[in-house]
Scaffold this motif. Sequence first.
Motif, PDB file in Angstrom:
ATOM      1  N   UNK A 237      -9.858  14.770   3.144  1.00  0.00           N
ATOM      2  CA  UNK A 237      -8.882  15.781   2.779  1.00  0.00           C
ATOM      3  C   UNK A 237      -7.431  15.350   2.764  1.00  0.00           C
ATOM      4  N   UNK A 238      -7.155  14.065   2.935  1.00  0.00           N
ATOM      5  CA  UNK A 238      -5.781  13.569   2.894  1.00  0.00           C
ATOM      6  C   UNK A 238      -5.418  13.215   1.454  1.00  0.00           C
ATOM      7  N   UNK A 239      -4.212  13.537   1.016  1.00  0.00           N
ATOM      8  CA  UNK A 239      -3.782  13.232  -0.347  1.00  0.00           C
ATOM      9  C   UNK A 239      -3.666  11.738  -0.606  1.00  0.00           C
ATOM     10  N   UNK A 240      -3.699  11.350  -1.891  1.00  0.00           N
ATOM     11  CA  UNK A 240      -3.698   9.936  -2.253  1.00  0.00           C
ATOM     12  C   UNK A 240      -2.429   9.230  -1.794  1.00  0.00           C
ATOM     13  N   UNK A 241      -1.266   9.821  -2.036  1.00  0.00           N
ATOM     14  CA  UNK A 241      -0.010   9.188  -1.636  1.00  0.00           C
ATOM     15  C   UNK A 241       0.084   9.088  -0.116  1.00  0.00           C
ATOM     16  N   UNK A 242      -0.313  10.170   0.582  1.00  0.00           N
ATOM     17  CA  UNK A 242      -0.279  10.149   2.043  1.00  0.00           C
ATOM     18  C   UNK A 242      -1.249   9.110   2.596  1.00  0.00           C
ATOM     19  N   UNK A 243      -2.428   8.986   1.954  1.00  0.00           N
ATOM     20  CA  UNK A 243      -3.402   7.986   2.396  1.00  0.00           C
ATOM     21  C   UNK A 243      -2.832   6.578   2.256  1.00  0.00           C
ATOM     22  N   UNK A 244      -2.114   6.342   1.155  1.00  0.00           N
ATOM     23  CA  UNK A 244      -1.470   5.044   0.970  1.00  0.00           C
ATOM     24  C   UNK A 244      -0.405   4.792   2.024  1.00  0.00           C
TER      25      UNK A 244
ATOM     26  N   UNK B 215       0.811  -1.216   0.000  1.00  0.00           N
ATOM     27  CA  UNK B 215       0.000   0.000   0.000  1.00  0.00           C
ATOM     28  C   UNK B 215       0.846   1.269   0.000  1.00  0.00           C
ATOM     29  N   UNK B 216       2.037   1.208   0.612  1.00  0.00           N
ATOM     30  CA  UNK B 216       2.860   2.408   0.727  1.00  0.00           C
ATOM     31  C   UNK B 216       3.685   2.697  -0.526  1.00  0.00           C
ATOM     32  N   UNK B 217       4.214   1.651  -1.158  1.00  0.00           N
ATOM     33  CA  UNK B 217       5.129   1.863  -2.290  1.00  0.00           C
ATOM     34  C   UNK B 217       4.438   1.921  -3.647  1.00  0.00           C
ATOM     35  N   UNK B 218       3.331   1.208  -3.789  1.00  0.00           N
ATOM     36  CA  UNK B 218       2.711   1.101  -5.118  1.00  0.00           C
ATOM     37  C   UNK B 218       2.293   2.450  -5.699  1.00  0.00           C
ATOM     38  N   UNK B 219       1.669   3.372  -4.931  1.00  0.00           N
ATOM     39  CA  UNK B 219       1.331   4.671  -5.537  1.00  0.00           C
ATOM     40  C   UNK B 219       2.559   5.411  -6.050  1.00  0.00           C
ATOM     41  N   UNK B 220       3.689   5.286  -5.341  1.00  0.00           N
ATOM     42  CA  UNK B 220       4.907   5.939  -5.793  1.00  0.00           C
ATOM     43  C   UNK B 220       5.530   5.297  -7.020  1.00  0.00           C
TER      44      UNK B 220
END
Length: 406
Positions: free
Chosen positions: A256-263, A165-170
Motif C-alpha cells: 500500500x505504499x506509493x511508488x515515489x514513497x517506496x523509492x 533510487x530516491x531521485x530517479x522516479x521524480x
Amino acid sequence: MHGTEQGESRVGDDASAVSLVAGGALLAVAVVLTALNLRPAVTSVAPLLGDMRNELGTSATWAGLLTTMPGLCFAAAGLAAPRLAQRLGLGHVISLALVVLTAGVAIRAVDGPYVVIGATLLACAGIALINVLIPVVIKGSFAARIGLMTGIYTAALQGGGALGSALTPGLEGPLGGWREALAAWAVVALIALAAWLPAVRRHGGSWAAAATPTGVKPRSLLRNRLAWIVTLFFGTQAFLAYVVMGWLPQIFIDNGVGKVEAGLLTGLSSLIGVPVGLVISPLAARSASQSGWIITLGVTGIVGTIGLMLAPAAAPVVWSVLIGVGMSAFSLALTVIALRARNAEDTAQLSGMAQGFGYLLAGTGPFLFGLLHDVSGDWTIPFVMFLAVYAVQLVAGTLAGRARFV
C-alpha cells in the motif's frame, strides 16, 4: 650564501608539501566522485521497473534477469580486474571502466529490451572493475588513513545508491519518461571521469609499482582459508544488499505504499549507510578486531528485517533505517579486505577474489528472492531465506573480523 641555500631548501620543501597535500585532495575528490557512480546504474532501475516492463512488453523473467545480472557481471569482471590492472595499469583500467560505465548508462535508454539488457551489462562491467580496484588505490595512497578513506568511499557509494533510487522516479516526469530518467546518470559519470584523469596522471606510476612489484608473480589466495572467509562475508552482505535494492520498493508497493514513497524509503535505507560508514569504518580500523562492529550492524539489520516481514506498513521508515544500518556492513567488508592484507599486491588479489566470487553469490539473491515469492505467493518464505543468509553473514563476518593476515 649558506643561509640563502637553506632558505631555498625550506621553500622547496614547503612547495613539495603543498603539492603533496593538493595531490592527495585531488585523488580523494576523484575517489568520491567515482564512488557516487557505483550504485545508481542499479538502484535507479527498481522504482521504474513496472513502467519499463509496461512500455517494453517484457516478462517477469526479463525483469528477474535485469535485477540479477549486476551481481553476476560484477563477479565476472571483478575476477578479471587484478590481471587487467597488472597489464594496463591501475589508473588506466579505472579510467576505461568509467568510460564503459558512462556508455552503458546512456545506451540503455535508446532502444528495446535487449538493448536495455546489453547496455546494463556494459555499465555493470565498468562498475565491477572499479569496485575491485578502488580498495587498492586506498591501500596504496592512503595507507595511514585506510579506515577514514574507506568510510568516505563507502559513504559516497551508498549515497549514490540512495540518490539513484530516491531521485530517479521524480526525474521521470520532468525529463519525459523512464529512458531519460535513467540516462541522466551518465552526466554524473562524465563528471567523475573528468576528475579521475588528472589524478591518474599524478599517481598512476606509484600505483603500478605498489600493486605488482617488478618480476613478482601475484600470489593466488584460492587455497587460503581466511581469504574464503572474507569472500563469504563479502558475498553474503552483498547478497542481502542486492535483494534490498531489487525488491524493497515492490514490497512496500504491494503493502500500500506509493511508488515515489517506496523509492524514497529504499533510498533512505542506502542513505543511512553514509553517516554509519563514516563513523564506524575509522573506529573499526583502529580496533584490534572488527568482529564486534560486524555483529552489531548485523543484529540491527535482522531486527529491521523481522519488522518488515511481520508488519511492513506499520513503521516503514523505521524498518528502512534499521535495514540500512545493517547494510552498512558493506563498509566493514571493504575495511576488512584492506586490513587482512599486508600490502597492495595482496589487497588486489583479496579484493578481486572477495568481490569476484562474492558478487557471484550475490547475483543469485534477487532471482531467488523473486522465485520464492512467485512460488509461495507472498513475501514470508523469501524473508525466511533472507534471514538464513543473514545468519551466515554474522558467522563469516565474526571470523573475518579477527586480526589476521591472508
